[in-house]
Every structure is written in structure tokens, then in C-alpha cells.
Design a protein around this motif. Structure first.
Motif, mmCIF file in Angstrom:
data_model
loop_
_atom_site.group_PDB
_atom_site.id
_atom_site.type_symbol
_atom_site.label_atom_id
_atom_site.label_comp_id
_atom_site.label_asym_id
_atom_site.label_seq_id
_atom_site.Cartn_x
_atom_site.Cartn_y
_atom_site.Cartn_z
ATOM 1 N N TYR A 49 0.823 -1.028 -0.063
ATOM 2 C CA TYR A 49 0.148 0.080 -0.099
ATOM 3 C C TYR A 49 0.858 1.242 -0.122
ATOM 4 C CZ TYR A 49 -3.915 -3.245 1.398
ATOM 5 O OH TYR A 49 -5.030 -3.979 1.544
ATOM 6 N N THR A 50 0.092 2.371 -0.465
ATOM 7 C CA THR A 50 0.792 3.623 -0.566
ATOM 8 C C THR A 50 0.668 4.281 0.908
ATOM 9 O OG1 THR A 50 -0.884 4.676 -1.484
ATOM 10 C CG2 THR A 50 0.645 3.787 -2.833
ATOM 11 N N LEU A 51 1.577 5.648 1.045
ATOM 12 C CA LEU A 51 1.233 6.345 2.297
ATOM 13 C C LEU A 51 -0.327 6.802 2.235
ATOM 14 C CD1 LEU A 51 1.761 7.615 4.757
ATOM 15 C CD2 LEU A 51 2.814 9.413 3.640
ATOM 16 N N PRO A 83 5.834 12.789 0.909
ATOM 17 C CA PRO A 83 6.282 11.569 1.300
ATOM 18 C C PRO A 83 7.119 11.447 2.618
ATOM 19 C CG PRO A 83 8.053 12.876 -0.041
ATOM 20 C CD PRO A 83 6.641 13.598 -0.001
ATOM 21 N N ALA A 84 7.122 10.227 3.301
ATOM 22 C CA ALA A 84 7.695 10.165 4.452
ATOM 23 C C ALA A 84 8.607 8.991 4.377
ATOM 24 C CB ALA A 84 6.812 10.065 5.780
ATOM 25 N N PRO A 85 9.848 9.118 3.706
ATOM 26 C CA PRO A 85 10.488 7.969 3.382
ATOM 27 C C PRO A 85 11.553 7.418 4.541
ATOM 28 C CG PRO A 85 11.613 10.045 2.584
ATOM 29 C CD PRO A 85 10.239 10.485 2.893
ATOM 30 N N TYR A 232 6.832 1.074 8.744
ATOM 31 C CA TYR A 232 6.707 -0.366 8.596
ATOM 32 C C TYR A 232 6.354 -1.002 7.271
ATOM 33 C CZ TYR A 232 5.879 -5.336 10.365
ATOM 34 O OH TYR A 232 5.981 -6.601 10.562
ATOM 35 N N ALA A 233 5.998 -0.501 6.460
ATOM 36 C CA ALA A 233 5.546 -0.898 5.298
ATOM 37 C C ALA A 233 6.699 -0.688 4.540
ATOM 38 C CB ALA A 233 4.370 -0.023 4.487
ATOM 39 N N GLN A 234 7.598 0.355 4.424
ATOM 40 C CA GLN A 234 9.034 0.311 3.713
ATOM 41 C C GLN A 234 9.732 -0.862 4.321
ATOM 42 O OE1 GLN A 234 10.067 4.561 2.986
ATOM 43 N NE2 GLN A 234 8.295 4.882 4.484
#
Length: 436
Positions: A49-51, A83-85, A232-234
Motif C-alpha cells: 500500500y501507498t502512504l 512523502p515520509a521515506p 513499517y511498510a517500507q
């Protein structure tokens, strides 16, 4: 979504009422009656999923039918449009960059979401909404940009004189329109106390429709959970399933949101509450005695809070079970000298520039890992603000490597618009009553 006051679990208000009333008259803070867990299928596949998609799922899970699905999705797509990388610095050490929004601070998540929620709930012809906000640095700029030009709203920002950086002051004092700034001769705690007292003042509440944009407002806390799930997804995309978060902490809304995410099912091994010399919580975690104290000024000014408002929410999440809380949360504190050393170490070894708040979070993670080495666990420290906001903190060599965004350069030509007031409530109340 139904909420109660931390001082009265028998009270019950809607999400809309909690957003607009901000703080209950009994001086507690609003908390949801139920915190539904996200289903395992979503958590285990969150990397797909995207942010914005993650944000929608999380918000929908918490808010229930408070906002219809289509409206909530549109609101989130507009608010969370940056974004929040996570950035890898070395094996199992990552920085979560939360400064890519308009005001270059993590507060953009909460301020933009909250302003859209308030605008959504405001009905045509309703009384103007007066938003009061105390800031120790970044909140003011984020709220100013989040509410700038929003119809039927007026924002009053209180900030401590001489205790915010030059860029932070420019961000919150140069907007005009529906944004007003008050320069308070005191500390952040004094500013926060003025705002809280206004909410329980009968005369002010009779004349104005008051609400808060501080993290005491539940609408600020909800969107701050989004970036924990997204981090967490990243990590999952890199095959990492275990994580420790190190959070620079002042008013404890940021780590409070992380704990809310954990309560919703986010698998977190440990939260590290990293503070500067304002160490009320680390001391509590060591001694079991919660003893607020006057705040002191430091290089990490946004964390200069002696009596963190959101601590009551964190205690409530654990039903005041101190031992259970200490199982999940550890505390570290650092002075200015240690903060500068951390900034220089990160720059010398990674070629990466961190703001003073971020440096404290990195140092806390580093010290924690000394005694808790785990090859399968990622340590993620939160970068809460762009380093360009704190030019006086860095050496010439480090400062030369900072890319100053265009919106900051534009601030230099703008005029400061601020009214000086004392820390006495009578002065603040007189200002509010004297303005049409």
C-alpha cells in the motif's frame, strides 16, 4: 467513533465534538472508547500500500462512520500529499524523514489533517472557529500553513519569546490573513497553560467558539499514526519484520501516536522516548514517580516541555499499569553538549545532517542498541524537522551541506507580525476580548 475524557470515563462525545471542543471542561484529554485492531492480513501485506492508502485504512479503522468513506479518502489525499521515506544509514539503522511537508516538520501530518477535518465539519453560517495553539517551535508554522486561508477560521499562535529559531519564528509570524501570532514573555509551558486556561474560562467560551490545534486535540494524534505504519511498510519491502522506534519527545504527542499505532496492531518491539534536559518522563520510567518540573531552554527547543500534556493519554492507554508501560517504553535524556556531539558524529560517519531533535533520537537509538543488539531488528529514529530550521546549531562545515528549501528563502523578505504579551492570563484574555 465515541470518545471519553481521561478524567471521566463515563463521559461520551462524538469525534466532531472532540475536534471542536478540543479539551474537556474537566481538563482531561479525549480518548477513543475502543481502539479497533487492524486485521492481520492488512498488517502482513502493508508493504503493498501507498502512504495515502495506509492513512485511509488506519483513519477509517479509528474513526468508524464519523466521516463517510469517500469524503475521508478525499480529505486524506489532499492533506497527506507528501512523502515520509525511511533512509538507510547502515545495517538495521534507518532515519524516518518527516520533514517533507510544507512547514518542513512532522507537525504537517497533524496540522493539515486537522484543518481539513475542521473545515469539513464546519457548517455554512456557523460561528467563526477560533483556534488557539501554543508552540515550542514547529507546531506554530505547521498550523499556520495548515489553516492559512481556511474559511470561517481564525488562528492565534502563542510562542515563547527568544526560544524558537529564526526560521520557526518567520514561519509563524509572517502569514497575516486569518493567522495571528503572540510573542509570550515566558516558556512554552507558560504558553500551553494560557491556552488550557482559556478553554475553561466561561467569558471566553461565551464569546468565542474555541478549539485547540495542539496535540491535546485528538485530530492531531490520529494522523501521526500514519507514518509509523508507513515506516513499517517500507521495512517489510526490505524483508524486515521487527522494529524499534526512537522518538524525539517533548509534549509526547509523537510517541503517543506511535503507541496508539501499536495498540491498533502495529508490531513494535520497543519505543524509545528520547528527551533533552527536560527529562520528566525518563525520570518517571526510572523511578516510577511522575514529577513535572519547569522547562529549561535547550538547542532542541521543540522538546523544551517540563509537563508533557500527552502523558495522560499514554498512561490511559496502559490503564496506569506502569510495569506494562515500562516493558514497551524506555527513556533516554541528553544535554546540549551531547546533542552537538551526536550531530557531528552522524555527519562525519554518514555524511548526513540531522537537526538537534533528530540527533537526540539517533543517540538514544545508538545507546539502546549497545545493550540490545539484534540482527533481525531495524532501529528507526524519527527526523522531526529539516535541519535548515536551526542554522545556529551547526558548525560551518555541517551548515554548508544543508540544502535550504525555496520556501525558507522566501521568508526572509516577509515582515514579522507579532504582538508581545506577558505570561499572565489576564493579559492574554484581554487581548482576545479586545479583538473583533
Amino acid at each position: 467513533m465515541k470518545l471519553y475524557s481521561t478524567n471521566n470515563t463515563l463521559s461520551e462525545v462524538s469525534f466532531k465534538d472532540a475536534v471542536f471542543n478540543s479539551m474537556p471542561q474537566d481538563k482531561g484529554l479525549y480518548m477513543p472508547y475502543t481502539i479497533p485492531r487492524l486485521d492481520d492480513e492488512f498488517i502482513n501485506n502493508i508493504d503493498k500500500y501507498t502512504l495515502p492508502e495506509i492513512a485511509f485504512k488506519v483513519a477509517q479503522n479509528l474513526l468508524g462512520d464519523s466521516i463517510p468513506e469517500a469524503d475521508l479518502k478525499a480529505l486524506i489525499d489532499e492533506a497527506i500529499n507528501f512523502p515520509a521515506p525511511i533512509v538507510k544509514l547502515e545495517d538495521n539503522v534507518y532515519v524516518l524523514e518527516l520533514f517533507h511537508g510544507p512547514s518542513l516538520a512532522f507537525k504537517d501530518f497533524g496540522a493539515r489533517f486537522m484543518s481539513r477535518v475542521m473545515s469539513y465539519f464546519l457548517e455554512p453560517g456557523e460561528k467563526q472557529l477560533d483556534v488557539l495553539v501554543a508552540t515550542s517551535g514547529d507546531t506554530g508554522g505547521a498550523v499556520a500553513l495548515g489553516f492559512l486561508g481556511v474559511p470561517n477560521t481564525r488562528v492565534t499562535i502563542l510562542y515563547p519569546k527568544g526560544k524558537v529559531s529564526g526560521v520557526q519564528e518567520q514561519q509563524l509570524t509572517t502569514n497575516g490573513q486569518n493567522i495571528r501570532a503572540l510573542e509570550v514573555d515566558g516558556t512554552f509551558d507558560d504558553c500551553q497553560a494560557l491556552v488550557k486556561q482559556a478553554f475553561v474560562d466561561d467569558e471566553l467560551n461565551e464569546k468565542f467558539r474555541l478549539t485547540s490545534a495542539n496535540s491535546i486535540n485528538i485530530a492531531r494524534l490520529v494522523p501521526q499514526t500514519f507514518y509509523y505504519f508507513n515506516a513499517y511498510a517500507q521495512l517489510l519491502r526490505q524483508g524486515i519484520k521487527k522494529v524499534v522506534f526512537s522518538v524525539p519527545s517533548g509534549n509526547f504527542g509523537n510517541i503517543g501516536a506511535g503507541l496508539l499505532a501499536w495498540k491498533m496492531g502495529l508490531p513494535v518491539e520497543k519505543f524509545i522516548a528520547a528527551t533533552n534536559a527536560n527529562d520528566t518522563v525518563p525520570e518517571f520510567l526510572k523511578t516510577g514517580v511522575y514529577e513535572p518540573k519547569p522547562s529549561v531552554a535547550t538547542l532542541s527547543n521543540a522538546m523544551d516541555v517540563g509537563n508533557p500534556s500527552n502523558w495522560v493519554r499514554i498512561a490511559d492507554l496502559f490503564k496506569n499499569d506502569t510495569e506494562a508501560l515500562k516493558e514497551l517504553v524506555v527513556g533516554f535524556k541528553y544535554d546540549d553538549e551531547e546533542t552537538v556531539k551526536a550531530i557531528n558524529w552522524v555527519f562525519d560517519n554518514y555524511g548526513y545532517v540531522v537537526c538537534p531533535h533528530t540527533a537526540i533520537a539517533w543517540q538514544a537509538l545508538t545507546d539502546y542498541k549497545q545493550d540490545h543488539a539484534a540482527t533481525d531488528t531495524a532501529g528507526v529514529f524519527l527526523s522531526t524537522a529539516h535541519p535548515c530550521k536551526f542554522p545556529d546549531v551547526f558548525s560551518e562545515e555541517v551548515a554548508a551541506k544543508i540544502d535550504v528549501p525555496e520556501q525558507v528563502k522566501e521568508l526572509e523578505s516577509k515582515t514579522k507580525l507579532a504582538i508581545a504579551i506577558s505570561k499572565d492570563f489576564a493579559d492574554f484574555k484581554g487581548y482576545l476580548l479586545g479583538v473583533d
